[in-house]
Motif scaffolding. Structure first.
Motif, mmCIF file in Angstrom:
data_model
loop_
_atom_site.group_PDB
_atom_site.id
_atom_site.type_symbol
_atom_site.label_atom_id
_atom_site.label_comp_id
_atom_site.label_asym_id
_atom_site.label_seq_id
_atom_site.Cartn_x
_atom_site.Cartn_y
_atom_site.Cartn_z
ATOM 1 N N TYR A 116 4.591 -12.579 23.063
ATOM 2 C CA TYR A 116 4.681 -11.531 22.083
ATOM 3 C C TYR A 116 3.403 -10.762 21.993
ATOM 4 C CZ TYR A 116 6.626 -9.010 17.885
ATOM 5 O OH TYR A 116 7.074 -8.172 17.002
ATOM 6 N N ASP A 132 3.003 -7.994 11.313
ATOM 7 C CA ASP A 132 4.602 -8.001 10.715
ATOM 8 C C ASP A 132 5.420 -6.999 9.783
ATOM 9 O OD1 ASP A 132 4.938 -10.220 12.586
ATOM 10 O OD2 ASP A 132 4.808 -11.688 10.722
ATOM 11 N N PHE A 176 5.373 -18.505 9.845
ATOM 12 C CA PHE A 176 5.987 -18.924 11.162
ATOM 13 C C PHE A 176 5.966 -20.350 11.441
ATOM 14 C CE2 PHE A 176 5.734 -19.168 15.831
ATOM 15 C CZ PHE A 176 6.671 -18.368 16.272
ATOM 16 N N GLY A 216 1.781 -13.881 19.844
ATOM 17 C CA GLY A 216 2.422 -15.104 20.593
ATOM 18 C C GLY A 216 1.730 -15.163 21.936
HETATM 19 O O1 LIG Z 1 5.329 -16.672 18.723
HETATM 20 C C1 LIG Z 1 4.387 -16.548 17.751
HETATM 21 O O2 LIG Z 1 3.178 -17.351 17.850
HETATM 22 C C2 LIG Z 1 4.305 -15.515 16.984
HETATM 23 C C3 LIG Z 1 5.703 -14.785 16.663
HETATM 24 C C4 LIG Z 1 5.641 -13.777 15.616
HETATM 25 O O3 LIG Z 1 4.411 -13.497 15.304
HETATM 26 C C5 LIG Z 1 6.673 -12.850 15.345
HETATM 27 O O4 LIG Z 1 7.797 -13.240 15.760
HETATM 28 O O5 LIG Z 1 6.678 -11.952 14.654
#
Ligand SMILES: O=C(O)CCC(=O)C(=O)O
Ligand SMILES: [Fe+2]
Length: 274
Positions: free
Chosen positions: A155, A160, A184, A253
């Motif tokens: 990702y 967010d 998270f 991510g």
């Molecule tokens: O996968 C991650 O470490 C972060 C995921 C993330 O930031 C999200 O799903 O908004």
């Protein structure tokens, strides 16, 4: 005469509807403390889980949570959601997809759902008490969303919070909100790669961190990367006190090279009125 009767009935009807709904209307929070506390009283206490927090950065606020979920809670969550992952929603498709993970929601009817919400509120209320300068307030939490990454899934860097406020989809009582904060939590960590990377969080000296965090956090000039570790999680505040998004909370991510990583997003709604 007929017209008079129609108008009178219409006004009486409106008045009746107003009187029925008026007591349940909630006005925007006057202060963050009051709002958070009020809501917290309505939730059951979180079942005891011996988690602890380590402050990684105070401005912006980023906290590492050790042992936030127990392994039996995680086993349960992974069992009930196993068949329900679908390709994650891509907000800004370009030449390369912004993300290629899979997602699903833990149903609110699940026996563990309210426990997770209550435990998250515990952390939130502690943050409200101990870090009032963040300006954080909250009134609700979004549906709990899981995200799963297999080999070469990722990702890319994103924030967010929303550029424009979202309106809840709850009929007449729908409020405007943004994601005031994010948790998270790592649920599966049998992978190579897949760290959570914050490029703009100032590097901090390793000495300030607990031994537990020492091996899980890489603090280099390019920001901080957290290795996935089952049961542990991150918490950060997304918005500046005035309500604008905080660009320093950009995060990614990183690609999983081997194995599988699964995490849970717990997005916290900050109220922006009607
Ligand atoms: O996968 C991650 O470490 C972060 C995921 C993330 O930031 C999200 O799903 O908004
Ligand atoms: Fe994110």
């Amino acid at each position: 005469m007929n017209q008079f009767v129609t108008i009178t009935s219409f006004i009486t009807g409106c008045l009746a509807i107003f009187l029925i709904f008026f007591p349940t209307l909630r006005w925007p929070a006057s202060s963050p403390q009051v709002f958070g506390t009020t809501e917290h009283q309505q939730t059951p206490p979180a079942q005891f889980q011996n988690y602890s927090t380590v402050s990684v950065s105070t401005d912006p606020l980023l906290i590492y949570i050790i042992n936030f979920f127990s392994s039996s809670e995680i086993d349960h969550i992974l069992n009930v959601t196993e068949g329900s992952f679908v390709p994650s929603h891509v907000y800004s498709p370009g030449s390369l997809p912004h993300r290629n993970s899979s997602s699903c929601v833990l149903p609110s009817s699940d026996p563990i759902h309210d426990l997770i919400i209550a435990r998250s509120r515990e952390v939130l209320d502690k943050v409200l008490r101990e870090h009032p300068a963040t300006g954080l307030s909250y009134f609700d939490i979004e549906p709990l969303q899981l995200v799963r990454y297999g080999p070469s899934e990722y990702y890319h860097a994103h924030v967010d919070w929303f550029d424009t406020l979202h309106r809840e989809n709850k009929g007449w009582n729908s409020r405007l909100y943004n994601r005031g904060a994010s948790f998270f939590v790592y649920l599966k960590d049998n992978c190579v790669g897949g760290g959570t990377h914050f490029p703009h969080i100032a590097a901090v000296t390793k000495k300030t961190h607990s031994a537990a965090l020492h091996h899980l956090m890489t603090s280099l000039e390019g920001g901080i990367t957290f290795e996935p570790r089952k049961g542990n999680g991150l918490f950060w505040v997304n918005l500046q006190p005035g309500g604008m998004g905080d660009g320093r909370l950009l995060h990614a991510g990183l690609p999983v090279k081997q194995g599988t990583k699964i995490g849970m997003n717990i997005w916290v709604k900050r109220d922006f009125g009607w």
